[in-house]
Design a protein around this motif. Sequence first.
Motif, PDB file in Angstrom:
ATOM      1  N   TYR A   7       0.851  -1.192   0.000  1.00  0.00           N
ATOM      2  CA  TYR A   7       0.000   0.000   0.000  1.00  0.00           C
ATOM      3  C   TYR A   7       0.888   1.243   0.000  1.00  0.00           C
ATOM      4  N   TYR A   8       0.549   2.185  -0.869  1.00  0.00           N
ATOM      5  CA  TYR A   8       1.254   3.463  -0.908  1.00  0.00           C
ATOM      6  C   TYR A   8       0.219   4.576  -0.970  1.00  0.00           C
ATOM      7  N   LYS A   9       0.435   5.604  -0.141  1.00  0.00           N
ATOM      8  CA  LYS A   9      -0.422   6.790  -0.170  1.00  0.00           C
ATOM      9  C   LYS A   9       0.458   7.994  -0.418  1.00  0.00           C
ATOM     10  N   ALA A  10       0.233   8.669  -1.552  1.00  0.00           N
ATOM     11  CA  ALA A  10       1.072   9.794  -1.946  1.00  0.00           C
ATOM     12  C   ALA A  10       0.798  11.019  -1.082  1.00  0.00           C
ATOM     13  N   GLY A  11       1.885  11.652  -0.613  1.00  0.00           N
ATOM     14  CA  GLY A  11       1.800  12.957   0.031  1.00  0.00           C
ATOM     15  C   GLY A  11       1.144  12.987   1.379  1.00  0.00           C
ATOM     16  N   GLU A  12       0.975  11.820   2.031  1.00  0.00           N
ATOM     17  CA  GLU A  12       0.341  11.784   3.343  1.00  0.00           C
ATOM     18  C   GLU A  12       1.088  10.839   4.276  1.00  0.00           C
ATOM     19  N   ALA A  13       1.201  11.241   5.543  1.00  0.00           N
ATOM     20  CA  ALA A  13       1.710  10.349   6.583  1.00  0.00           C
ATOM     21  C   ALA A  13       0.511   9.617   7.169  1.00  0.00           C
ATOM     22  N   VAL A  14       0.455   8.322   6.979  1.00  0.00           N
ATOM     23  CA  VAL A  14      -0.681   7.511   7.416  1.00  0.00           C
ATOM     24  C   VAL A  14      -0.219   6.595   8.549  1.00  0.00           C
ATOM     25  N   SER A  15      -0.970   6.530   9.621  1.00  0.00           N
ATOM     26  CA  SER A  15      -0.623   5.665  10.740  1.00  0.00           C
ATOM     27  C   SER A  15      -0.825   4.208  10.355  1.00  0.00           C
ATOM     28  N   GLN A  16      -0.163   3.300  11.095  1.00  0.00           N
ATOM     29  CA  GLN A  16      -0.346   1.883  10.790  1.00  0.00           C
ATOM     30  C   GLN A  16      -1.800   1.471  10.960  1.00  0.00           C
ATOM     31  N   ALA A  17      -2.460   2.000  11.984  1.00  0.00           N
ATOM     32  CA  ALA A  17      -3.861   1.651  12.205  1.00  0.00           C
ATOM     33  C   ALA A  17      -4.721   2.054  11.015  1.00  0.00           C
ATOM     34  N   ASP A  18      -4.462   3.240  10.463  1.00  0.00           N
ATOM     35  CA  ASP A  18      -5.246   3.697   9.323  1.00  0.00           C
ATOM     36  C   ASP A  18      -4.878   2.959   8.044  1.00  0.00           C
ATOM     37  N   VAL A  19      -3.596   2.584   7.907  1.00  0.00           N
ATOM     38  CA  VAL A  19      -3.199   1.749   6.776  1.00  0.00           C
ATOM     39  C   VAL A  19      -3.980   0.443   6.811  1.00  0.00           C
ATOM     40  N   GLN A  20      -3.978  -0.219   7.968  1.00  0.00           N
ATOM     41  CA  GLN A  20      -4.660  -1.500   8.082  1.00  0.00           C
ATOM     42  C   GLN A  20      -6.160  -1.359   7.855  1.00  0.00           C
ATOM     43  N   LYS A  21      -6.737  -0.279   8.351  1.00  0.00           N
ATOM     44  CA  LYS A  21      -8.169  -0.045   8.150  1.00  0.00           C
ATOM     45  C   LYS A  21      -8.486   0.093   6.654  1.00  0.00           C
ATOM     46  N   THR A  22      -7.638   0.831   5.937  1.00  0.00           N
ATOM     47  CA  THR A  22      -7.836   1.007   4.499  1.00  0.00           C
ATOM     48  C   THR A  22      -7.667  -0.315   3.759  1.00  0.00           C
ATOM     49  N   VAL A  23      -6.623  -1.055   4.096  1.00  0.00           N
ATOM     50  CA  VAL A  23      -6.374  -2.345   3.462  1.00  0.00           C
ATOM     51  C   VAL A  23      -7.530  -3.307   3.735  1.00  0.00           C
ATOM     52  N   ASP A  24      -8.021  -3.329   4.973  1.00  0.00           N
ATOM     53  CA  ASP A  24      -9.167  -4.180   5.300  1.00  0.00           C
ATOM     54  C   ASP A  24     -10.361  -3.819   4.420  1.00  0.00           C
ATOM     55  N   GLY A  25     -10.553  -2.518   4.185  1.00  0.00           N
ATOM     56  CA  GLY A  25     -11.647  -2.080   3.334  1.00  0.00           C
ATOM     57  C   GLY A  25     -11.515  -2.586   1.914  1.00  0.00           C
ATOM     58  N   PHE A  26     -10.295  -2.568   1.376  1.00  0.00           N
ATOM     59  CA  PHE A  26     -10.068  -3.092   0.034  1.00  0.00           C
ATOM     60  C   PHE A  26     -10.392  -4.585  -0.026  1.00  0.00           C
ATOM     61  N   TYR A  27      -9.913  -5.336   0.962  1.00  0.00           N
ATOM     62  CA  TYR A  27     -10.192  -6.774   0.982  1.00  0.00           C
ATOM     63  C   TYR A  27     -11.691  -7.043   1.097  1.00  0.00           C
ATOM     64  N   ASN A  28     -12.340  -6.327   1.984  1.00  0.00           N
ATOM     65  CA  ASN A  28     -13.780  -6.538   2.179  1.00  0.00           C
ATOM     66  C   ASN A  28     -14.571  -6.216   0.926  1.00  0.00           C
ATOM     67  N   ALA A  29     -14.088  -5.268   0.141  1.00  0.00           N
ATOM     68  CA  ALA A  29     -14.779  -4.871  -1.085  1.00  0.00           C
ATOM     69  C   ALA A  29     -14.386  -5.716  -2.289  1.00  0.00           C
ATOM     70  N   GLY A  30     -13.419  -6.610  -2.117  1.00  0.00           N
ATOM     71  CA  GLY A  30     -12.958  -7.415  -3.248  1.00  0.00           C
ATOM     72  C   GLY A  30     -12.074  -6.645  -4.207  1.00  0.00           C
ATOM     73  N   THR A  31     -11.434  -5.590  -3.728  1.00  0.00           N
ATOM     74  CA  THR A  31     -10.540  -4.784  -4.556  1.00  0.00           C
ATOM     75  C   THR A  31      -9.134  -5.361  -4.464  1.00  0.00           C
ATOM     76  N   ASN A  32      -8.653  -5.934  -5.569  1.00  0.00           N
ATOM     77  CA  ASN A  32      -7.331  -6.558  -5.580  1.00  0.00           C
ATOM     78  C   ASN A  32      -6.220  -5.588  -5.945  1.00  0.00           C
ATOM     79  N   HIS A  33      -6.557  -4.585  -6.753  1.00  0.00           N
ATOM     80  CA  HIS A  33      -5.543  -3.639  -7.221  1.00  0.00           C
ATOM     81  C   HIS A  33      -6.188  -2.280  -7.460  1.00  0.00           C
ATOM     82  N   ILE A  34      -5.459  -1.244  -7.058  1.00  0.00           N
ATOM     83  CA  ILE A  34      -5.896   0.113  -7.359  1.00  0.00           C
ATOM     84  C   ILE A  34      -4.663   0.968  -7.572  1.00  0.00           C
ATOM     85  N   ASN A  35      -4.727   1.874  -8.549  1.00  0.00           N
ATOM     86  CA  ASN A  35      -3.601   2.775  -8.792  1.00  0.00           C
ATOM     87  C   ASN A  35      -4.131   4.106  -9.295  1.00  0.00           C
TER      88      ASN A  35
END
Length: 314
Positions: free
Chosen positions: A281-309
Amino acid sequence: MSQPRRTPRRRAWTALTLPALLCVLAACSGGPTSDAAASRTPSASPTPSGPPGTLFDDFRYSGPDDPALAANGWEVRAGGGGPGIKDTWSSAGASFPADPTAQGGRVLQLRSSTDGTKQGTRQVEVQSTGTPLFTGTFAARVYLSDKPTSGRNGDHVVETFFPISASDSSANYSELDYEYLPNGGWGSVGPQLDTTSWHKADPPDRVTRALKKKRLEGWHIMMVTFMNGKVTYSLDGKELFTSSGKYVPREKMDMHFSNWFIDLPFTGGSRTWTMKVNWFYYKAGEAVSQADVQKTVDGFYNAGTNHINTVPKS
């Protein structure tokens, strides 16, 4: 302390240009993707652009030759150069198997092997292409190994996660390293996790810090944040090292995962070392906490999103 290791790679591959963005879902609706479909199918999306400045991948591919791998901006190294045992890079070491210990049940597997001779050595590396990465947050869930999957222990193997300039000879060379040395190397006895920020590859000019005498076999979330003139490395939410001044990136970089050997300390019998990557996971121009990274990643998995760019291409 991390020693000079990078020789000009003289990359035999050519960077691929990503096609138009695939329509993918932004972690807000939809169902999980079936594991039966080994090759990736883009998620349908009512929000075609997705979250801005985001790169995410859970490595759901059929193999190194899967067209979706290249289309989504990844490449398996098969050329010459270093580091490690020069000219021993092979795409055969990269695969995408099912793994019950991984989130979503699949991984990118990087398997290097050696019998102690150059002829019997195969190193493996996977890199991103076509998407420039600079300021922001880099995160990956990575499985590190303390011992070989098969064969005798003792090799000086390096399991790595790092963004790096496209060219070692660039005047603005940039590299940010995680390097895990379960058996040490370069004079260290290991285990050791080096975090290193580079200013120049040749002659080597970098700052580094080593986490020593801590075995790290298993899954870890590795993060690098580069914002406001400071680079911060953190492992499983714990800050390890920061660099600033001239030891920060000066140009955009590619993302690399690599499993390679510093040297060949002994011959006799084949041994195999395995490193795995669950997601990136990469987020441009933002400092993201590990908790928020994991929350975002969980959202992608739950939605069936395998790739986004949705990272800008310039």
